[in-house]
Design an enzyme around this catalytic site. Structure first.
Site, PDB file in Angstrom:
ATOM      1  N   HIS A 136      17.409 -37.513 -18.487  1.00 62.70           N
ATOM      2  CA  HIS A 136      16.326 -36.787 -17.817  1.00 62.70           C
ATOM      3  C   HIS A 136      15.992 -35.488 -18.572  1.00 62.70           C
ATOM      4  CE1 HIS A 136      14.005 -35.362 -14.274  1.00 62.70           C
ATOM      5  NE2 HIS A 136      14.421 -34.174 -14.696  1.00 62.70           N
ATOM      6  N   GLU A 137      17.012 -34.738 -18.936  1.00 66.91           N
ATOM      7  CA  GLU A 137      16.785 -33.463 -19.639  1.00 66.91           C
ATOM      8  C   GLU A 137      16.179 -33.686 -21.026  1.00 66.91           C
ATOM      9  OE1 GLU A 137      17.012 -30.327 -18.488  1.00 66.91           O
ATOM     10  OE2 GLU A 137      17.321 -31.347 -16.582  1.00 66.91           O
ATOM     11  N   HIS A 140      12.519 -34.358 -20.767  1.00 63.54           N
ATOM     12  CA  HIS A 140      11.732 -33.121 -20.643  1.00 63.54           C
ATOM     13  C   HIS A 140      11.484 -32.519 -22.033  1.00 63.54           C
ATOM     14  CE1 HIS A 140      11.259 -32.318 -16.396  1.00 63.54           C
ATOM     15  NE2 HIS A 140      12.553 -32.271 -16.134  1.00 63.54           N
ATOM     16  N   GLU A 197       8.396 -34.189 -13.528  1.00 70.43           N
ATOM     17  CA  GLU A 197       9.666 -34.724 -13.026  1.00 70.43           C
ATOM     18  C   GLU A 197       9.654 -36.253 -13.040  1.00 70.43           C
ATOM     19  OE1 GLU A 197      12.651 -33.370 -12.220  1.00 70.43           O
ATOM     20  OE2 GLU A 197      11.689 -31.766 -13.306  1.00 70.43           O
TER      21      GLU A 197
END
Ligand SMILES: [Zn+2]
Length: 276
Positions: A136-137, A140, A197
């Site tokens: 997820h990071e 981003h 997100e």
């Protein structure tokens, strides 16, 4: 007259805008600052952060963070190469560090500079949970979401029009830190938008699956995040990543698609959860 001023202002703004393609969506996004401007500052800020914090090294946990990070980075490179984004990572300098701090948080700065706090490990619960957060990071970072938050903050504070883009003065540094999540104890991080997100959730699943981690576990991770949101107020991570039922059900519905994507890269089964 007002209209004319707007045109002039927009023209001034355009001088400083650069366009970057978001490989996750294929769309062009506006950015005030390019990677070549941001990365050196990010690398310096990251080193400064490490020098001022308690970095864990040589433990099985710190080795695990590095191992997961490397696998996710390799997955990102394979996916980008297969999807026409060769060279996208050329300026990235991946680094994965575990910091001894009870804060429930993890972040990735521009150019692939990652920090996990020990406080998030109990919620991650196992290596696969770490992979879900890592995926997820990294998503981003690949989508330059931090850069977009930074551009938005510039606009809000009127700094964009002044053409003040170099990360040198204190005000700009604060925006940088807020946008990327460092210094969060003092300043409070800027939340990501809901669409950012969702993009990172979806692409994070693909990254973890290509790296050999079962994407079904991402929804389980977010259930644990949700369970941890009570008590003495929500964890740091949840102030910018609110967990909710929609998020969890989205992750569940996207998991099969990410498994199909991983199959294209020869991944047909997944690693054990990796208890720690
Ligand atoms: Zn996020």
């Amino acid at each position: 007259m007002k209209y004319k001023n707007t045109i002039v202002a927009l023209g001034t703004l355009a001088l400083f805008l650069s366009c970057a393609t978001n490989p996750l969506t294929g769309k062009k996004t506006m950015a005030f600052v390019s990677n070549s401007q941001i990365f050196p500052s990010a690398f310096a800020q990251y080193d400064k952060f490490l020098s001022e914090n308690n970095v864990v090294s040589g433990t099985s946990d710190s080795e695990m963070i590095k191992r997961v990070g490397q696998r996710i980075a390799v997955a990102a490179e394979r996916w980008l190469n297969a999807n026409g984004h060769q060279g996208y990572l050329k300026d990235y300098k991946w680094e994965y560090n575990l910091v001894n701090d009870n804060t429930v948080n993890a972040w990735c700065m521009p150019g692939g500079k990652i920090v996990f706090y020990t406080g998030i490990l109990p919620i991650a619960q196992n290596e696969t949970g770490v992979a879900a957060i890592m995926g997820h990071e990294v998503a981003h970072a690949l989508a330059n979401h931090g850069q977009q938050r930074m551009s938005a903050a510039y606009i809000q504070q009127g700094l964009a029009v002044a053409g003040n883009f170099a990360i040198k003065d204190e005000k700009t540094r604060n925006i940088f830190n807020q946008s990327y999540g460092i210094g969060s104890n003092v300043l409070g991080m800027l939340p990501f938008s809901r669409s950012h997100e969702s993009q990172s959730d979806e692409f994070g699943l693909t990254l973890m699956a290509i790296a050999g981690y079962n994407p079904d576990e991402a929804a389980e991770l977010w259930k644990r995040m949700k369970a941890n949101s009570g008590g003495q107020g929500p964890p740091e991570f949840l102030s910018t990543h609110p967990s909710n039922d929609t998020r969890i059900s989205n992750l569940q519905s996207w998991a099969p698609k990410s498994k199909a994507e991983a199959k294209k890269f020869g991944v047909t089964s997944f690693r054990p959860l990796g208890e720690f």
